[in-house]
Design an enzyme around this catalytic site. Sequence first.
Site, PDB file in Angstrom:
ATOM      1  CG  ASN A 199      -1.469   1.058   1.153  1.00  0.00           C
ATOM      2  OD1 ASN A 199      -2.739   1.357  -0.107  1.00  0.00           O
ATOM      3  ND2 ASN A 199      -2.287   1.685   2.234  1.00  0.00           N
ATOM      4  CG  HIS A 201      -0.647   6.506   4.877  1.00  0.00           C
ATOM      5  ND1 HIS A 201      -2.003   5.887   4.598  1.00  0.00           N
ATOM      6  CD2 HIS A 201      -0.020   7.140   5.926  1.00  0.00           C
ATOM      7  CE1 HIS A 201      -2.105   7.112   5.841  1.00  0.00           C
ATOM      8  NE2 HIS A 201      -0.993   7.811   6.219  1.00  0.00           N
ATOM      9  CG  ASP A 242      -2.955   3.451   6.717  1.00  0.00           C
ATOM     10  OD1 ASP A 242      -3.004   2.722   6.004  1.00  0.00           O
ATOM     11  OD2 ASP A 242      -3.975   4.115   7.934  1.00  0.00           O
TER      12      ASP A 242
HETATM   13  C1  GAR Z   1      -2.958   9.321  -2.572  1.00  0.00           C
HETATM   14  O1  GAR Z   1      -2.420  10.127  -2.513  1.00  0.00           O
HETATM   15  C2  GAR Z   1      -2.750   7.874  -1.911  1.00  0.00           C
HETATM   16  O2  GAR Z   1      -1.546   8.067  -1.129  1.00  0.00           O
HETATM   17  C3  GAR Z   1      -4.167   7.583  -0.771  1.00  0.00           C
HETATM   18  O3  GAR Z   1      -5.431   7.881  -2.070  1.00  0.00           O
HETATM   19  C4  GAR Z   1      -4.222   8.965  -3.188  1.00  0.00           C
HETATM   20  C5  GAR Z   1      -5.104   8.043  -4.523  1.00  0.00           C
HETATM   21  O4  GAR Z   1      -5.060   9.016  -5.429  1.00  0.00           O
HETATM   22  N1  GAR Z   1      -3.892   6.937  -0.164  1.00  0.00           N
HETATM   23  C6  GAR Z   1      -3.946   6.603   1.380  1.00  0.00           C
HETATM   24  O5  GAR Z   1      -4.947   7.829   1.125  1.00  0.00           O
HETATM   25  C7  GAR Z   1      -4.864   5.455   1.740  1.00  0.00           C
HETATM   26  N2  GAR Z   1      -4.846   6.193   3.261  1.00  0.00           N
HETATM   27  P1  GAR Z   1      -4.980   8.701  -6.815  1.00  0.00           P
HETATM   28  O6  GAR Z   1      -6.502   7.948  -6.183  1.00  0.00           O
HETATM   29  O7  GAR Z   1      -4.701  10.065  -7.577  1.00  0.00           O
HETATM   30  O8  GAR Z   1      -3.628   7.711  -7.155  1.00  0.00           O
END
Ligand code: GAR
Length: 290
Positions: A199, A201, A242
């Site tokens: 994953n 984060h 996480d």
């Molecule tokens: C990313 O910034 C990722 O790190 C976050 O969601 C975003 C997705 O962006 N994930 C989390 O917050 C998980 N806890 P994207 O759809 O443009 O790839």
Amino acid sequence: MLEKLKQRWGVNELNLILIICTFALGGSLCGYTGRRLLVLFDIDKGFLWVLLYIILITILWPFCVLLISIPLGQFNFFTRYLSKIWKRMNGKNKNNASISVAIYASGAGSNAARIIEEFKDHPYIKIALVVCNKPGAGVLKIATDNNIPVLLIEKERFFRGDAYLEELKKHSIGFIILAGFLWKIPAKLTGAYPGKIVNIHPALLPNYGGKGMYGGFVHAAVIANKEKESGISIHYVDELYDHGNIIFQAKCPVSDDDTPDTLAQKIHVLEHQHYPKVIALVLQQMQNQR
Ligand code: GAR
């Protein structure tokens, strides 16, 4: 050393201890049974005795560890472990076999897009499925544009059913990448893919992680706490939010005039720069261990 084993086998501390105990007890049982059998055959100690002992313990060892693994709850691990050894001995170490990967995403999909791009013509890594829980999410169009099958999932079956393992099997999925997927991963899925789910984060874990900490909420909390830096964490996924072992982190400065949006942009730059590369390394490592 123990940390490395935990990662390599995709197990937690308790399981690692039980696995080591199984090896120790299985080995002792194997040695004891081998010696008892040689006593039965009434063979004098000497070259022949040593030779037969080595042959006997080689044959007995898998049965002994399997037997011990049952009461210690490690039977599944050892069946997998022994089948790997068996394949290696038979020269079936398919170093060039392909790995089919599923991307789980429910947002715009900018990370998914970068990962798809990275592995487009890869010799053995294939992005074979995009899994999404949000009809209309941007990532669905990205998948369709790249001719990647999509699996739209719903809560009930994901959390209380088979976690869609049947579909993953149908697509021969061997590795899972979470890229902006916000649901917690159920134990059924982490159990079926131990050490094979990663994953990303958008913060420096263990800070700013856990339930409700995603996307803009993370950046707002970082800014509210007047942090001077934030960053990204790429980690293995276990049954807690996480929480799994961290594989890679990168940092960026947080300035006084940053808003959740401007910080999100800085974080996205880091994510796009590092996530595909780190995944490639993890998959390469996995391939080498096959
Ligand atoms: C990313 O910034 C990722 O790190 C976050 O969601 C975003 C997705 O962006 N994930 C989390 O917050 C998980 N806890 P994207 O759809 O443009 O790839």
